[in-house]
Scaffold this active site. Structure first.
Site, PDB file in Angstrom:
ATOM      1  CB  CYS A  51      -0.972  -0.046   1.180  1.00 27.68           C
ATOM      2  SG  CYS A  51      -2.264   1.201   1.066  1.00 27.68           S
ATOM      3  CG  HIS A  86      -3.487  -3.494   3.280  1.00 25.42           C
ATOM      4  ND1 HIS A  86      -2.472  -2.928   4.011  1.00 25.42           N
ATOM      5  CD2 HIS A  86      -4.135  -2.463   2.688  1.00 25.42           C
ATOM      6  CE1 HIS A  86      -2.503  -1.607   3.883  1.00 25.42           C
ATOM      7  NE2 HIS A  86      -3.509  -1.300   3.074  1.00 25.42           N
ATOM      8  CD  GLU A 107      -0.888  -5.539   5.852  1.00 26.14           C
ATOM      9  OE1 GLU A 107      -0.841  -6.062   4.717  1.00 26.14           O
ATOM     10  OE2 GLU A 107      -1.056  -4.320   6.029  1.00 26.14           O
TER      11      GLU A 107
END
Lengths: 277, 80
Positions: free
Chosen positions: A104, A240, A242
């Protein structure tokens, strides 16, 4: 390299805000990971035990967030600061094949650093940015799940454990994520990216077809969500991974509650790469 | 010396902020609005021996931080 030897640094400055979950993702796979403030690499105001060198680590991550308030352009100030204090080290780090990830805002930093698209293996940071992550075509902050098709044939060290053609769900949360190449050279850039196997993820609809807005949340050229450099060890993406490390982070997690989240394979892949390093 | 540095999108680069503003202005009844585009201005106060020296320095600032050459041009306007 043994699993316990692997050390990962997630860089932070004011305004980064995804470092904790990124560190947690790595730690839960058994490697050492810590959030390191950029100042720990160069400031003499830092306590001895907190001083760090880039080469204390085997993997560097630029996390998501709004570094320096997104002032000037998203990622521009973080990138300028990295260039002023770490340029040579980071170039050597990349040239030696150590992996660098930008998620990002981190992808925006890598683009501003000239690390991506990264066509020149001998000069991993170009003098000037060669791409931009422009304001979303919708002029909105797009914050929701997106579907991505994995397109890489095996060059990108962060997605080796994801089979080609697989569709994954990673969420996006950005206002400036539209991949732009220099005007008039778009075709040339795309050809080179394809030829070098540098395209990693492209936005698709729920059936896996390349589609426009809202499936492509920002209007990126060729539906690009993530690319790697020519060597495959620098990877940037807007979505993302994660944030979908565990299955319960998926909206439909009950369909398959025991399976890992879609994003976990990104972290597993780079750890596997480092174990063979 | 004081300079205004205008950071503008290159021709052909979509300007979503400008487009959205145009749409909102039209909705407010400003039907004569033909086009809206956005730019960013940095006012920079700088100590330099000459305008040439200052301009050289500001150009370097633009190339190193203020503008991304893939999508943006810069323009310097001297205030004093």
């Amino acid at each position: 390299m043994e699993l316990e030897e692997i050390r990962v640094a997630v860089l932070r400055i004011e305004g980064t805000n995804c470092e904790d979950e990124t560190v947690k993702a790595f730690r839960s796979l058994g490697v050492y990971a810590e959030a390191v403030h950029l100042k720990q690499f160069y400031s003499d105001m830092i306590k001895d035990e907190e001083q760090r060198s880039l080469f204390d680590f085997h993997c560097i991550v630029f996390p998501g967030g709004f570094s320096a308030g997104d002032y000037v352009r998203a990622g521009a100030i973080f990138s300028a600061r990295v260039k002023s204090v770490l340029k040579r080290d980071l170039e050597e780090f990349i040239r030696e094949g150590y992996p660098v990830l930008g998620i990002c805002n981190g992808f925006q930093v890598l683009a501003e650093l000239g690390a991506l698209p990264g066509f020149d293996e001998d000069k991993p940071l170009a003098d000037k940015p060669e791409m931009a992550l422009g304001i979303n075509e919708s002029n909105r902050f797009e914050c929701r799940p997106t579907f991505l098709r994995h397109e890489n044939d095996g060059k990108c060290v962060f997605t080796k454990k994801i089979e080609k053609g697989k569709i994954v769900m990673f969420p996006v949360a950005h206002a400036e994520g539209r991949v732009i190449f220099p005007r008039g050279r778009e075709e040339d850039y795309l050809e080179r990216l394809k030829e070098n196997d540098q395209i990693v993820f492209r936005y698709v609809d729920e059936r896996g077809n390349y589609a426009g807005y809202p499936w492509n949340p920002n209007g990126s050229i060729y539906n690009i969500a993530g690319i790697c450099n020519v060597k495959g060890n620098v990877f940037g993406l807007m979505p993302h991974p994660e944030r979908v490390f565990w299955r319960y982070q998926h909206p439909n997690w009950l369909e398959n509650p025991e399976s890992p989240g879609d994003g976990r394979a990104v972290f597993e892949s780079v750890i596997e790469y480092l174990r063979k390093f | 010396m004081i300079a205004d540095v205008y950071i503008e999108l290159k021709e052909g680069v979509v300007d979503p902020e400008g487009e959205a503003t145009k749409k909102a202005l039209r909705l407010l009844g400003f039907r004569k609005v033909k086009n809206v585009s956005t730019r960013k201005v940095f006012r920079i106060e700088i100590d330099a021996k000459s305008k040439e020296e200052a301009e050289k320095e500001i150009k370097e600032m633009c190339e190193k931080l203020l503008a991304n050459p893939v999508i943006q041009n810069y323009r310097i306007v001297w205030i004093e």
